[in-house]
Design a protein around this motif. Structure first.
Motif, PDB file in Angstrom:
ATOM      1  N   HIS A 140      -8.164  -3.687   7.647  1.00  0.00           N
ATOM      2  CA  HIS A 140      -6.781  -3.294   7.405  1.00  0.00           C
ATOM      3  C   HIS A 140      -6.126  -4.002   6.636  1.00  0.00           C
ATOM      4  CE1 HIS A 140      -7.595  -0.573  10.834  1.00  0.00           C
ATOM      5  NE2 HIS A 140      -7.703  -1.389  11.614  1.00  0.00           N
ATOM      6  N   SER A 175      -1.788   2.506   2.425  1.00  0.00           N
ATOM      7  CA  SER A 175      -1.815   1.522   3.027  1.00  0.00           C
ATOM      8  C   SER A 175      -1.748   1.543   4.648  1.00  0.00           C
ATOM      9  CB  SER A 175      -0.752   0.402   2.813  1.00  0.00           C
ATOM     10  OG  SER A 175       0.490   0.861   3.298  1.00  0.00           O
ATOM     11  N   ASP A 176      -2.385   0.946   5.406  1.00  0.00           N
ATOM     12  CA  ASP A 176      -2.576   1.471   6.774  1.00  0.00           C
ATOM     13  C   ASP A 176      -1.011   1.002   7.350  1.00  0.00           C
ATOM     14  OD1 ASP A 176      -5.323   1.450   7.421  1.00  0.00           O
ATOM     15  OD2 ASP A 176      -5.349  -0.462   6.146  1.00  0.00           O
ATOM     16  N   ILE A 177      -0.215   0.193   7.184  1.00  0.00           N
ATOM     17  CA  ILE A 177       0.923   0.047   7.453  1.00  0.00           C
ATOM     18  C   ILE A 177       1.898  -0.400   6.252  1.00  0.00           C
ATOM     19  CG2 ILE A 177       2.554  -1.450   9.109  1.00  0.00           C
ATOM     20  CD1 ILE A 177       0.324  -2.206  10.690  1.00  0.00           C
ATOM     21  N   MET A 217      -1.645  -4.290   5.109  1.00  0.00           N
ATOM     22  CA  MET A 217      -0.175  -3.776   5.419  1.00  0.00           C
ATOM     23  C   MET A 217       0.200  -3.988   3.790  1.00  0.00           C
ATOM     24  SD  MET A 217       2.924  -5.730   7.262  1.00  0.00           S
ATOM     25  CE  MET A 217       1.902  -5.729   9.047  1.00  0.00           C
ATOM     26  N   ILE A 267      -1.829  -8.772   3.237  1.00  0.00           N
ATOM     27  CA  ILE A 267      -0.387  -8.120   2.876  1.00  0.00           C
ATOM     28  C   ILE A 267      -0.477  -7.937   1.333  1.00  0.00           C
ATOM     29  CG2 ILE A 267       2.000  -8.191   2.952  1.00  0.00           C
ATOM     30  CD1 ILE A 267       1.803  -9.899   5.245  1.00  0.00           C
ATOM     31  N   THR A 287      -3.723 -11.574   8.428  1.00  0.00           N
ATOM     32  CA  THR A 287      -3.162 -10.228   8.038  1.00  0.00           C
ATOM     33  C   THR A 287      -3.085 -10.061   6.701  1.00  0.00           C
ATOM     34  OG1 THR A 287      -1.891 -10.008   9.983  1.00  0.00           O
ATOM     35  CG2 THR A 287      -1.578  -8.466   8.402  1.00  0.00           C
ATOM     36  N   TRP A 296      -2.195  -0.379  13.641  1.00  0.00           N
ATOM     37  CA  TRP A 296      -2.851  -0.035  12.475  1.00  0.00           C
ATOM     38  C   TRP A 296      -3.347   1.347  12.636  1.00  0.00           C
ATOM     39  CZ3 TRP A 296      -2.743  -3.405   8.948  1.00  0.00           C
ATOM     40  CH2 TRP A 296      -2.396  -4.605   9.159  1.00  0.00           C
ATOM     41  N   THR A 345       4.803   2.849  10.115  1.00  0.00           N
ATOM     42  CA  THR A 345       5.825   2.197   9.013  1.00  0.00           C
ATOM     43  C   THR A 345       6.554   1.501  10.101  1.00  0.00           C
ATOM     44  OG1 THR A 345       7.782   4.112   9.540  1.00  0.00           O
ATOM     45  CG2 THR A 345       6.090   4.029   7.745  1.00  0.00           C
TER      46      THR A 345
END
Length: 524
Positions: A261, A393-395, A263, A337, A335, A69, A422
């Motif tokens: 967070h 985005s964080d990931i 993704m 997304i 999570t 993250w 990534t």
């Protein structure tokens, strides 16, 4: 590691002798049993009917998920596309006008714009604001002015090239006639020499040239770091979306981040990419016919065996495979997304397993159902909003980064934007693992996935190796090290903008003096 409630480690004055030892052993036993139970539940949830026990950590440990993250390790590098050597501003008088028509989708056009600016610099040409193809897929004629901030684009590149919105009506060529751009079709991945010979010759002859189509029409690998840095200045500084797009994107990001967070995933499980990759084997006979026809209508003939393509990792990951991969890496069902995707081929039957693993799925329409976005969700504006949300985005995880311009440009932008994390699935390494699971032989699934993914790069600096594109990885040309002893990697002075400003003023003054001198000579 946070200890479970009720598990105390430390001295209790009321406990002593054998009783103290017995309680300590019991507590430890309960703790171990609890850990085993949690491990079993987790493994079962991602193993499904195919087994998937294997709870070993492999090369990727659960604690590593929290680290993902954060941004990747920069190794002391930072982004910098400022010139490192003498970079002269464009003169007032150029060799002529350059028009280009950028074809393809938003990100293919973005790369073409970067190439157009570089081509104008190479030829000492005045660049006419690039035209964006209103292509048949998007059915969108927004144009450059409808997507990008034109004033910012021209201002940011004022040290590099002269840019006009259109060729002035009163400009004439050498023969005294009104300029009409001469149309040329550049070779694919044309070398600099083509622009300095064929293209420049026609420009001087006609006063303007029109390059169409203009996608991948300038070689990416150029042995001139300053030219490559110019591409980065265009891509990561000059090409800024219009304020309305930035506002919509920020609104979505703020809503997503308000809960922690998040993704973003570019789910490329779409008809065009599946047809291109030749991945038909998991679909119904009717769906296979649709994909086959699309392939015959849009791509060059080539014999492909669908089952072989999947076995060697040439297919986009299915939504379920994406979910299984993330759960194996340690991401839980809480999570959040954000999905950037067009219409998924095969519909809900492919999305359902993914949604069961990760119920907190969002898209720009679910986060923000505002009218301005709803009306343009399928066009270039919707793609631009997806791009910005994925960038911030964080990931970010692309499920297919082969010929996907969206994914590849984002990987490069996130690298430049501070080595943002990534996750690039090693499809070739994962393919046999997924196939074994499908056959009911999923024992060791989690450990196998982690071992494959532990060898991938998560967004840090890494050497560009073909076929990786410059737009996917501009390291090291567009990065520098403050403490480097190598002059080629040392960061430029902080006052680089003032230096360029003074050079531009000096060049403009010289041009003005030259014009006045010529005028005096003519009058005499």
């Amino acid at each position: 590691m946070r200890r479970p409630a009720g598990f105390h480690h430390g001295r209790n004055p009321k406990q002593h002798g054998p009783l103290k030892g017995m309680i300590g052993k019991l507590s430890l036993a309960v703790f171990v049993i609890l850990l085993c139970a949690l491990s079993f539940i987790f493994s079962s949830s991602i193993g499904g009917s195919g087994g998937g026990g294997g709870g070993g950590s492999g090369g990727f440990v659960l604690s590593g998920v929290e680290k993902l993250w954060e941004t990747a390790d920069s190794g002391g590098w930072r982004p910098s596309s400022a010139p490192r050597s003498d970079w002269r501003p464009p003169p007032t008088e150029t060799n002529g006008y350059l028009r280009v028509r950028c074809n393809g989708g938003l990100n293919q056009q973005r790369s073409a714009i970067c190439n157009a600016v570089l081509a104008a610099r190479i030829m000492n040409a005045t660049l006419v604001l690039p035209e964006l193809d209103a292509n048949s897929f998007w059915h969108d004629d927004s144009g450059f002015q409808g997507i990008y901030d034109v004033e910012h684009f021209i201002k940011t590149l004022r040290y590099d090239v002269k840019i006009v919105e259109k060729i002035p009506e009163n400009v004439k060529n050498r023969k005294g006639k009104k300029i009409k751009a001469f149309q040329l079709r550049p070779p694919r991945d044309a070398p600099i020499s083509w622009y300095l010979t064929t293209a420049l010759e026609k420009m001087k002859e006609h006063g303007a040239i029109y390059l169409t189509p203009f996608s991948h029409r300038l070689a990416e690998e150029i042995d001139n770091p300053e030219f490559q840095r110019l591409r980065c200045r265009v891509n990561y500084h000059a090409l800024r979306f219009k304020p309305i797009i930035m506002k919509l994107s920020k609104r979505i990001v703020d809503k997503l981040r308000s809960q922690g967070h998040f993704m973003s995933i570019h789910l490329r499980f779409e008809m065009d990419m599946l047809a291109f990759a030749g991945c038909f084997d998991i679909f119904t006979p009717e769906e296979r016919k649709i994909l086959q026809k699309y392939r015959e209508d849009n791509f060059a003939e080539k014999r492909l065996v669908p089952s072989e393509r999947r076995a060697i990792g040439k297919c986009p990951l299915t939504p379920e495979e994406v979910g299984l991969l993330l759960r194996a890496m340690g991401f839980d069902n809480g999570t959040r997304i954000y999905l950037a995707a067009g219409e998924l081929f095969g519909g809900e039957r492919f999305m359902k397993p993914f949604r069961e693993l990760f119920p907190r799925l969002e898209s720009h329409s679910s986060v923000d159902a505002s009218e301005e976005l709803t009306e343009n969700a399928r066009g270039l504006i919707g793609s631009a909003v997806d791009y910005m949300v994925c960038l911030l985005s964080d990931i970010f995880m692309p499920t297919y980064d082969g010929p996907s311009n969206f994914a590849n440009n984002l990987l490069g932008h996130r690298l430049y934007y501070g080595f943002r994390t990534t996750i690039r699935p090693d499809r070739k390494g994962l393919a046999p693992i997924f196939l074994e699971r499908q056959k009911g032989r999923g024992s060791g699934f989690v450990e196998s996935v982690r071992q494959v993914m532990s060898k991938t790069n998560f967004g840090g600096p890494h050497t560009r190796v073909s076929p990786e594109s410059f737009y996917t990885n501009s390291w090291p040309e567009c990065f520098c090290q403050t403490s480097s002893t190598d002059p080629t990697h040392k960061c430029p002075p902080k006052n680089v903008m003032e230096i360029l400003d003074s050079q531009l003023e000096k060049e403009a003054g010289n041009d003005l003096s030259s014009i006045e001198s010529n005028s005096t000579t003519v009058e005499r």
